[in-house]
Design a protein around this motif. Structure first.
Motif, mmCIF file in Angstrom:
data_model
loop_
_atom_site.group_PDB
_atom_site.id
_atom_site.type_symbol
_atom_site.label_atom_id
_atom_site.label_comp_id
_atom_site.label_asym_id
_atom_site.label_seq_id
_atom_site.Cartn_x
_atom_site.Cartn_y
_atom_site.Cartn_z
ATOM 1 N N LEU A 1 28.139 73.943 20.663
ATOM 2 C CA LEU A 1 28.377 74.417 19.299
ATOM 3 C C LEU A 1 29.721 75.129 19.211
ATOM 4 C CD1 LEU A 1 25.873 76.304 16.989
ATOM 5 C CD2 LEU A 1 28.203 77.117 17.293
ATOM 6 N N LEU A 2 29.952 76.064 20.123
ATOM 7 C CA LEU A 2 31.196 76.830 20.079
ATOM 8 C C LEU A 2 32.407 75.941 20.325
ATOM 9 C CD1 LEU A 2 30.098 80.090 21.927
ATOM 10 C CD2 LEU A 2 30.564 79.815 19.481
ATOM 11 N N VAL B 1 27.380 63.770 10.497
ATOM 12 C CA VAL B 1 28.385 64.574 11.187
ATOM 13 C C VAL B 1 27.641 65.593 12.036
ATOM 14 C CG1 VAL B 1 30.130 64.242 9.407
ATOM 15 C CG2 VAL B 1 28.559 66.183 9.242
ATOM 16 N N HIS B 2 28.378 66.327 12.857
ATOM 17 C CA HIS B 2 27.734 67.233 13.798
ATOM 18 C C HIS B 2 27.417 68.575 13.163
ATOM 19 C CE1 HIS B 2 26.550 69.023 17.499
ATOM 20 N NE2 HIS B 2 27.525 69.911 17.492
ATOM 21 N N GLY B 3 26.211 69.088 13.455
ATOM 22 C CA GLY B 3 25.840 70.401 12.958
ATOM 23 C C GLY B 3 24.340 70.569 12.859
ATOM 24 N N ASP B 4 23.901 71.595 12.130
ATOM 25 C CA ASP B 4 22.498 71.868 11.836
ATOM 26 C C ASP B 4 21.659 72.061 13.102
ATOM 27 O OD1 ASP B 4 20.425 72.392 10.053
ATOM 28 O OD2 ASP B 4 19.758 70.302 10.029
ATOM 29 N N TYR B 5 22.076 72.999 13.948
ATOM 30 C CA TYR B 5 21.315 73.328 15.153
ATOM 31 C C TYR B 5 20.043 74.087 14.773
ATOM 32 C CZ TYR B 5 25.291 72.327 18.285
ATOM 33 O OH TYR B 5 26.310 71.736 18.985
ATOM 34 N N SER B 6 18.949 73.764 15.432
ATOM 35 C CA SER B 6 17.703 74.500 15.226
ATOM 36 C C SER B 6 17.608 75.636 16.237
ATOM 37 C CB SER B 6 16.499 73.574 15.404
ATOM 38 O OG SER B 6 16.370 73.178 16.766
ATOM 39 N N GLU B 7 16.704 76.567 15.984
ATOM 40 C CA GLU B 7 16.481 77.668 16.928
ATOM 41 C C GLU B 7 16.017 77.127 18.274
ATOM 42 O OE1 GLU B 7 13.533 81.540 17.386
ATOM 43 O OE2 GLU B 7 14.195 80.924 15.382
ATOM 44 N N ARG C 1 33.800 64.135 22.780
ATOM 45 C CA ARG C 1 34.947 64.949 22.394
ATOM 46 C C ARG C 1 35.629 64.365 21.167
ATOM 47 N NH1 ARG C 1 36.835 68.521 26.463
ATOM 48 N NH2 ARG C 1 34.957 69.283 27.523
ATOM 49 N N GLY C 2 36.193 65.251 20.341
ATOM 50 C CA GLY C 2 36.906 64.827 19.153
ATOM 51 C C GLY C 2 35.972 64.551 17.988
ATOM 52 N N PRO C 3 36.531 64.165 16.846
ATOM 53 C CA PRO C 3 35.712 63.867 15.664
ATOM 54 C C PRO C 3 34.826 62.641 15.898
ATOM 55 C CG PRO C 3 38.014 64.202 15.077
ATOM 56 C CD PRO C 3 37.971 64.082 16.553
ATOM 57 N N VAL C 4 33.572 62.739 15.475
ATOM 58 C CA VAL C 4 32.593 61.669 15.667
ATOM 59 C C VAL C 4 31.825 61.469 14.366
ATOM 60 C CG1 VAL C 4 30.606 60.866 17.007
ATOM 61 C CG2 VAL C 4 32.323 62.350 18.089
ATOM 62 N N VAL C 5 31.713 60.221 13.932
ATOM 63 C CA VAL C 5 30.869 59.888 12.786
ATOM 64 C C VAL C 5 29.813 58.896 13.259
ATOM 65 C CG1 VAL C 5 30.736 58.938 10.461
ATOM 66 C CG2 VAL C 5 32.743 60.280 11.153
ATOM 67 N N PHE C 6 28.560 59.233 13.018
ATOM 68 C CA PHE C 6 27.413 58.429 13.444
ATOM 69 C C PHE C 6 26.900 57.711 12.191
ATOM 70 C CE2 PHE C 6 23.232 57.378 14.841
ATOM 71 C CZ PHE C 6 23.179 57.483 16.227
ATOM 72 N N VAL C 7 27.083 56.391 12.152
ATOM 73 C CA VAL C 7 26.800 55.616 10.943
ATOM 74 C C VAL C 7 25.524 54.799 11.132
ATOM 75 C CG1 VAL C 7 27.752 54.032 9.234
ATOM 76 C CG2 VAL C 7 29.296 55.428 10.626
ATOM 77 N N ARG D 1 27.306 65.644 19.530
ATOM 78 C CA ARG D 1 27.508 66.949 20.153
ATOM 79 C C ARG D 1 28.435 66.888 21.362
ATOM 80 N NH1 ARG D 1 22.499 68.153 21.301
ATOM 81 N NH2 ARG D 1 22.520 68.179 23.574
ATOM 82 N N ILE D 2 28.274 65.885 22.229
ATOM 83 C CA ILE D 2 29.012 65.920 23.495
ATOM 84 C C ILE D 2 30.193 64.962 23.555
ATOM 85 C CG2 ILE D 2 26.961 66.710 24.725
ATOM 86 C CD1 ILE D 2 26.704 63.942 25.946
#
Length: 430
Positions: free
Chosen positions: A304-305, A286-292, A365-371, A362-363
């Protein structure tokens, strides 16, 4: 329009650019468009501070990198382009409490799940729009992508073809349950109109970024020219292609997008059976866990926002958990282990579901699941993969097996059906 005129056009908006020296410039990921900060105005006061902080700390930036670019004062979030807070990007107001929170148009999938308009026991997915995104380009582009290998005289393994086979099985089953299936691609050709040679300027910008210590030479050696060409290719298949597919997803308005892949470990230029790894592992992202490092780019802050305020995280997590459950039940392979890799972080109760900041997640639109399905170069999957797609069962390694692609399609269809609360017993092989 000049940078100054663009600044003037935004003055008076809720999103205000800082009047800074012209040397202060936006930092963008390769091929990324300039963020439309004004588009975030639709999210003013649609989320409480408590909820905002929760999602940042648990999903989008668990290591705290986001806060290095941000000041949160009361119910106002101020985002900067740099950690020194000299380049203002936007201000967003948070709701003081749930009672005063502005209504947010529900994500399409949330609205569908609430109403299930047209859904029946016989067609539990009627009205649901599922976008299938078979990973990679394939065909003549497979070797460039690094998604091709062949062992001796065995049939070649091209991941794009494997992904497409699984997607076709999933599409048939999802449609039989009433879903409308749309696609980012159906052929082994690029979706993007760009080609590697047209990305030379962008490749040079990656290799010699403005403000870095690297100085572009007056002429290029053959070795350096090969590096430039390789960067052009990577930008083409890993970036331009995904961005072109994202434009399609934005037009298709799916309730859920499934990015379908097979996984792999590294292989040599001339692989042998002795190099096959012992066992596959499974994961759903799922989307998340951005690094610095990723948050240094303004477009990724915007992404992100947008994802956070769009509230796609809950349906993504639910769908990923449901698909992961089906993967584990069907294949019984262990989950991935990213204990020593900060780019992926386990989230939720399932050991198979991880957050990761992939471009597609990330880009789109809408819910995305990467399997990620079984490893193409694993002993437990390789012979089943090169056996191809077929009906019924075949004896492989002394055991009867159904098509691994049919199983993958069933996993996806059953996972989606279970996620929306429909019966999964109908989504079985015949």
């Amino acid at each position: 329009m000049s940078a100054f005129l663009r600044w003037l056009s935004l003055v008076g908006s809720v999103v205000v650019l800082a009047l800074l020296p012209f040397s202060s410039r936006a930092e963008l990921s390769p091929l990324a468009p300039e963020p439309d900060w004004g588009a975030l105005d639709a999210f003013q006061e649609t989320m409480t501070r408590e909820e905002f902080v929760h999602w940042i700390n648990t999903l989008f930036s668990p290591d705290g990198s986001f806060w290095k670019f941000t000041v949160i004062n009361g119910n106002e979030v101020t985002l900067f382009g740099d950690k020194e807070h000299t380049r203002l990007l936007c201000r967003l107001r948070l709701a003081p409490d749930l009672e005063s929170q502005n209504p947010l148009r529900a994500t399409m999938v949330s609205a569908w799940k609430l109403s299930k308009a047209g859904a029946t026991n016989a067609k539990p997915l009627r009205g649901l729009v599922v976008c299938l995104d078979p990973g990679h380009i394939g065909g003549p582009w497979a070797k460039m992508e690094g998604r091709y290998f062949r062992i001796g005289s065995d049939p070649p393994v091209l991941e794009a073809e494997l992904n497409m086979r699984a997607a076709r099985h999933a599409a048939k089953l999802l449609e039989s349950e009433g879903a409308t299936v749309v696609w980012t691609k159906r052929l082994f050709e690029p979706v993007t109109a760009l080609r590697p040679a047209s990305l030379r300027e962008e490749a040079l910008a990656v290799l010699y970024p403005v403000g870095s210590a690297a100085t572009m030479p007056a002429s290029f050696s053959p070795e350096l020219e090969r590096s430039i060409v390789r960067e052009e290719e990577v930008l083409f298949y890993r970036n331009a292609e995904i961005r072109a597919r994202a434009e399609l997803v934005a037009k298709l308005h799916p309730d859920l997008t499934l990015c379908i892949h097979f996984n792999a470990d590294k292989w040599s230029s001339k692989p042998t059976r002795a190099e096959l790894i012992p066992q596959s592992r499974l994961v759903a992202f799922v989307h998340g866990d951005y690094s610095e490092e990723e948050l240094m780019y303004d477009d990724q802050k915007w992404d992100l926002l947008f994802k956070l305020f769009s509230r796609t995280s809950i349906p993504e997590a639910e769908a990923a958990e449901s698909i992961a459950k089906q993967m584990a039940a069907t294949w019984n392979y262990p989950p991935e282990n990213y204990a020593n890799w900060s780019a992926a972080r386990r989230v939720g109760p399932s050991p198979y579901v991880f957050a990761r900041n992939l471009l597609a997640n990330r880009i789109y639109r809408g819910p995305v699941v990467f399997v990620e399905g079984p490893y193409m170069n694993a002993q437990d999957a390789y012979d089943r993969i090169i056996a191809g797609d077929y009906e019924g069962t075949r004896i492989i390694g002394g055991q009867p097996y159904r098509s691994i692609f049919a199983e993958y399609g069933e996993i996806l269809a059953r996972g989606v059906t279970a996620w929306v609360g429909g019966p999964t017993s109908a989504v079985v092989h015949h």
